[in-house]
Write a protein that holds these residues in place. Structure first.
Motif, PDB file in Angstrom:
ATOM      1  N   ASN A   2      53.624-121.149  36.326  1.00 65.83           N
ATOM      2  CA  ASN A   2      53.123-121.745  37.554  1.00 65.83           C
ATOM      3  C   ASN A   2      54.193-122.571  38.249  1.00 65.83           C
ATOM      4  O   ASN A   2      55.009-123.216  37.592  1.00 65.83           O
ATOM      5  N   GLU A   3      54.164-122.564  39.565  1.00 72.42           N
ATOM      6  CA  GLU A   3      55.101-123.355  40.358  1.00 72.42           C
ATOM      7  C   GLU A   3      54.743-124.841  40.237  1.00 72.42           C
ATOM      8  O   GLU A   3      53.596-125.231  40.427  1.00 72.42           O
ATOM      9  N   MET A   4      55.729-125.660  39.917  1.00 72.59           N
ATOM     10  CA  MET A   4      55.520-127.104  39.773  1.00 72.59           C
ATOM     11  C   MET A   4      55.578-127.792  41.140  1.00 72.59           C
ATOM     12  O   MET A   4      56.305-127.366  42.020  1.00 72.59           O
ATOM     13  N   CYS A   7      53.040-134.574  41.348  1.00 66.33           N
ATOM     14  CA  CYS A   7      51.736-135.073  40.927  1.00 66.33           C
ATOM     15  C   CYS A   7      51.275-136.194  41.853  1.00 66.33           C
ATOM     16  O   CYS A   7      52.034-137.125  42.147  1.00 66.33           O
ATOM     17  N   GLN A  13      57.499-134.297  39.362  1.00 65.97           N
ATOM     18  CA  GLN A  13      57.439-132.881  39.737  1.00 65.97           C
ATOM     19  C   GLN A  13      56.975-132.042  38.540  1.00 65.97           C
ATOM     20  O   GLN A  13      57.618-131.079  38.165  1.00 65.97           O
ATOM     21  N   GLN A  14      55.874-132.425  37.924  1.00 65.88           N
ATOM     22  CA  GLN A  14      55.395-131.764  36.716  1.00 65.88           C
ATOM     23  C   GLN A  14      53.957-131.263  36.847  1.00 65.88           C
ATOM     24  O   GLN A  14      53.333-130.902  35.854  1.00 65.88           O
ATOM     25  N   TYR A  16      50.951-128.643  38.139  1.00 62.42           N
ATOM     26  CA  TYR A  16      50.762-127.235  38.485  1.00 62.42           C
ATOM     27  C   TYR A  16      49.267-126.929  38.560  1.00 62.42           C
ATOM     28  O   TYR A  16      48.438-127.654  38.023  1.00 62.42           O
ATOM     29  N   ARG A  17      48.950-125.867  39.263  1.00 61.69           N
ATOM     30  CA  ARG A  17      47.561-125.455  39.428  1.00 61.69           C
ATOM     31  C   ARG A  17      47.084-124.712  38.179  1.00 61.69           C
ATOM     32  O   ARG A  17      47.822-123.932  37.599  1.00 61.69           O
ATOM     33  N   SER A  18      45.861-124.990  37.792  1.00 64.20           N
ATOM     34  CA  SER A  18      45.252-124.328  36.649  1.00 64.20           C
ATOM     35  C   SER A  18      43.753-124.206  36.944  1.00 64.20           C
ATOM     36  O   SER A  18      43.321-124.443  38.069  1.00 64.20           O
ATOM     37  N   VAL A  41      44.222-129.269  38.968  1.00 68.11           N
ATOM     38  CA  VAL A  41      45.647-129.590  38.889  1.00 68.11           C
ATOM     39  C   VAL A  41      45.879-130.256  37.549  1.00 68.11           C
ATOM     40  O   VAL A  41      45.108-131.132  37.142  1.00 68.11           O
ATOM     41  N   CYS A  43      48.998-132.170  35.226  1.00 66.04           N
ATOM     42  CA  CYS A  43      50.342-132.743  35.240  1.00 66.04           C
ATOM     43  C   CYS A  43      50.864-132.847  33.811  1.00 66.04           C
ATOM     44  O   CYS A  43      50.261-133.519  32.973  1.00 66.04           O
ATOM     45  N   LYS A  44      51.992-132.204  33.560  1.00 70.06           N
ATOM     46  CA  LYS A  44      52.615-132.261  32.228  1.00 70.06           C
ATOM     47  C   LYS A  44      53.143-133.651  31.927  1.00 70.06           C
ATOM     48  O   LYS A  44      53.201-134.061  30.776  1.00 70.06           O
TER      49      LYS A  44
END
Length: 95
Positions: A2-4, A7, A13-14, A16-18, A41, A43-44
């Motif tokens: 997925n494109e980052m 947040c 910048q971590q 991504y859509r899920s 969304v 965020c890692k």
């Protein structure tokens, strides 16, 4: 992968859509249901998982406009959005 993107919560910048399950109270307060496969969304960096406002509005509007008495305790997001509406729009939303 997925494109980052940035947040909303931590600014890293971590994100991504899920998709995943959410629990929602019906507008009449009669019960809560689980809606699987809901766009979210993740965020890692900070670990937050949230539903964006546009999706929240879409779910709230759909639940206002359908016969919720026909819903089971669990429904997929896709199935929910396909249920025929009794009204064309949410007349309680003034924006």
């Amino acid at each position: 992968m997925n494109e980052m993107f940035e947040c909303t919560w931590c600014g890293e910048q971590q994100a991504y859509r899920s998709s995943g399950p959410v629990h929602w109270e019906l507008p009449d307060g009669s019960q809560a249901i689980e809606i699987s496969g809901t766009p979210q969304v993740f965020c890692k960096s900070c670990g937050i998982v949230f539903t964006e406002e546009a999706v929240t509005i879409e779910i709230e509007d759909q639940l206002m406009l359908i016969d919720t008495k026909q819903l089971n305790d669990k429904v997929s997001y896709g199935e929910l959005m396909k249920i025929e509406r009794k009204l064309k729009r949410n007349y309680f939303r003034f924006d």
